[in-house]
Design an enzyme around this catalytic site. Structure first.
Site, PDB file in Angstrom:
ATOM      1  N   LYS A 107       0.815  -1.219   0.000  1.00 19.97           N
ATOM      2  CA  LYS A 107       0.000   0.000   0.000  1.00 19.97           C
ATOM      3  C   LYS A 107       0.850   1.272   0.000  1.00 19.97           C
ATOM      4  O   LYS A 107       0.343   2.344  -0.302  1.00 19.97           O
ATOM      5  CB  LYS A 107      -0.984  -0.015   1.172  1.00 19.97           C
ATOM      6  CG  LYS A 107      -2.085  -1.045   0.965  1.00 19.97           C
ATOM      7  CD  LYS A 107      -3.216  -0.918   1.951  1.00 19.97           C
ATOM      8  CE  LYS A 107      -4.369  -1.845   1.599  1.00 19.97           C
ATOM      9  NZ  LYS A 107      -4.044  -3.281   1.846  1.00 19.97           N
TER      10      LYS A 107
HETATM   11  C1  LIG Z   1      -4.655  -4.354   1.247  1.00 20.86           C
HETATM   12  C2  LIG Z   1      -3.927  -5.638   1.212  1.00 20.86           C
HETATM   13  C3  LIG Z   1      -4.257  -6.676   0.307  1.00 20.86           C
HETATM   14  C4  LIG Z   1      -5.440  -6.575  -0.618  1.00 20.86           C
HETATM   15  O1  LIG Z   1      -5.234  -5.689  -1.690  1.00 20.86           O
HETATM   16  P1  LIG Z   1      -6.491  -5.181  -2.552  1.00 20.86           P
HETATM   17  O2  LIG Z   1      -5.918  -4.168  -3.486  1.00 20.86           O
HETATM   18  O3  LIG Z   1      -7.466  -4.582  -1.569  1.00 20.86           O
HETATM   19  O4  LIG Z   1      -7.046  -6.364  -3.256  1.00 20.86           O
HETATM   20  C5  LIG Z   1      -3.482  -7.825   0.299  1.00 20.86           C
HETATM   21  N1  LIG Z   1      -2.444  -7.984   1.148  1.00 20.86           N
HETATM   22  C6  LIG Z   1      -2.087  -7.019   2.028  1.00 20.86           C
HETATM   23  C7  LIG Z   1      -0.943  -7.271   2.950  1.00 20.86           C
HETATM   24  C8  LIG Z   1      -2.801  -5.815   2.093  1.00 20.86           C
HETATM   25  O5  LIG Z   1      -2.449  -4.875   2.974  1.00 20.86           O
END
Ligand SMILES: *Cc1c(COP(=O)(O)O)cnc(C)c1O
Length: 436
Positions: A107
């Protein structure tokens, strides 16, 4: 870049408007009208480009003349300033490590780029904004880090007391400066409700320029396409030319949607695998054509505990709208916690590679696809978080102690600073109004 709402009831907007609004008023999602294909010359030399050079070419093509070249270079230099290395853990299986940014989860790509873009627009318009964000854990850390020390931006993060991990809490509460953490005596839903009420409150919105850092913001999606190109570039540099398959551990399906954008821009991808935990709404849809949201269930891969994925419509449009088109681009797979733990253990014992639970869900999705596939492929699984962010689950599952990166252990010794907050909106409002 001109964007429309997927519900077609709100007016078209510029990139700047889409970035600050987040959601269109009709509650759809903003989508760009045009996703251009990159020239052959880009793909011919891609193995010689760094991730920031790739980021520049991709963003330039998407945004057109919205932002001058040198400003765009600046935005990228200040946000995409860490690597996404590809690690071959066994023959034809590659982990794309997306956790080398400051919060050690993928993220960071979206949050940092969004912060840099907002700051660029604010400097041009000489405005200040106040970002309000509710987090259940991972998003808050990336957003806090992304906006930390960004001129013109104040950030208030609301998190549920006692419901985030130690590391996650420290990531939210130890920065200081323009980032304030509110420890809400309630659940994540309470945090979200407080934030939503603040946006609807006329007194607050006339006093402050409130904005959200929501995960459906288009500026978080764009930078998540960069690393798909970068994975291809790294494979090409290593001399691989087998068909390319990506397995994406998914919750709200922003990450997978970004992969589809890369494919639309010309990246040669044979197939995407949508890997989930038991919150398997999308794998079910891919298997049956029926989309049926459900309340979310708790799992050990908790960043993917989503029962009604917010980017589903985007994913569908990008993959061709019709179900018969969508399944040409994406196949589904899901794992329960027992299978996820077994995968973490098996891969660790065989290869020595330690995975977080989300990454293990992707590993399993990729290997079951490869087993049912006649042709040899280069399989890339996206590792969305560093294993140390989920230390308890990892050590318990592997029955061993694992190393913690210096960056995380240093964090644990820092002192938490958070303001206690009730779940009553008038308390939250009073707090906000007391800020100068
Ligand atoms: C947010 C997140 C996901 C999911 O990603 P999306 O874009 O919402 O599908 C997967 N793994 C981790 C560690 C995350 O923080």
């Amino acid at each position: 870049m001109i964007l429309y709402s997927t519900k077609h009831e709100s007016p078209d907007v510029s990139l700047e408007e889409a970035v600050f609004r987040g959601l269109p008023p009709d509650n759809g999602l903003y989508m760009p009208y045009e996703i251009p294909t990159l020239p052959t010359s880009f793909f011919e030399k891609i193995e010689n480009l760094s991730i920031s050079e790739i980021a520049f070419e991709v963003t330039k093509a998407l945004l057109g003349d919205d932002i001058a070249d040198n400003d765009l270079q600046q935005i990228i230099a200040s946000s995409i300033n860490f690597e996404a290395p590809l690690v071959e853990i066994e023959k034809d299986t590659f982990v794309l490590e997306l956790f080398h940014g400051p919060s050690m989860a993928f993220k960071d790509f979206g949050a940092r780029f969004m912060a840099a873009l907002m700051s660029y627009f604010l400097q041009k318009s000489h405005q200040d904004i106040h970002i309000l964000v509710a987090t259940s854990g991972d998003t808050g850390g990336a957003v806090a880090q992304g906006f930390y020390n960004t001129p013109g931006i104040k950030v208030t993060i609301l998190y549920p007391k006692g419901k985030v991990s130690d590391i996650q809490e420290k990531q939210l509460t130890t920065l200081g400066g323009n980032v304030t953490a509110l420890e809400v005596d309630g659940t994540f839903d309470d945090c979200q409700r407080l934030v939503k009420s603040a946006f609807l409150d006329t007194e607050l919105s006339s006093k402050y320029n409130l904005a959200s850092a929501n995960s459906i913001n288009i500026s978080r999606l764009i930078p998540q396409s960069f690393y798909y190109f970068s994975a291809y570039a790294q494979l090409k540099k290593l001399g691989y030319s087998k068909p390319l398959v990506f397995c994406v551990p998914s919750g709200n399906f922003g990450n997978l949607s970004a992969g589809l954008i890369a494919q639309k821009m010309g990246l040669p991808v044979k197939m995407f695998i949508a890997a989930t935990n038991v919150n398997n709404i999308v794998p079910n849809y891919l298997a049956t054509g029926i989309y049926e949201p459900k309340p979310s269930k708790e799992t050990i891969s908790n960043a993917m505990d989503v029962g009604n994925p917010s980017n589903f419509v985007r994913m569908q449009i990008l993959a061709g709208e019709q179900y018969t088109e969508v399944i040409k681009h994406i196949v589904g797979d899901f794992s329960d916690d027992v299978a996820t733990r077994a995968t973490m253990k098996e891969v660790f014992e065989r290869t020595g590679y330690v995975m977080c639970p989300h990454t293990a869900v992707a590993y399993r999705g990729l290997s079951s696809y490869v087993q049912h596939q006649g042709e040899e492929v280069s399989g890339v699984l996206l590792s969305t978080a560093h294993y140390a962010k989920f230390l308890d689950v990892v050590e318990e599952t592997l029955s061993t102690k694992v190393a913690i990166p210096e960056r995380l252990s240093a964090l644990l010794s820092k002192e938490k600073v958070a303001i206690p907050m009730s779940t009553v909106f008038s308390d939250f409002k009073k707090y906000l109004l007391s800020l100068s």
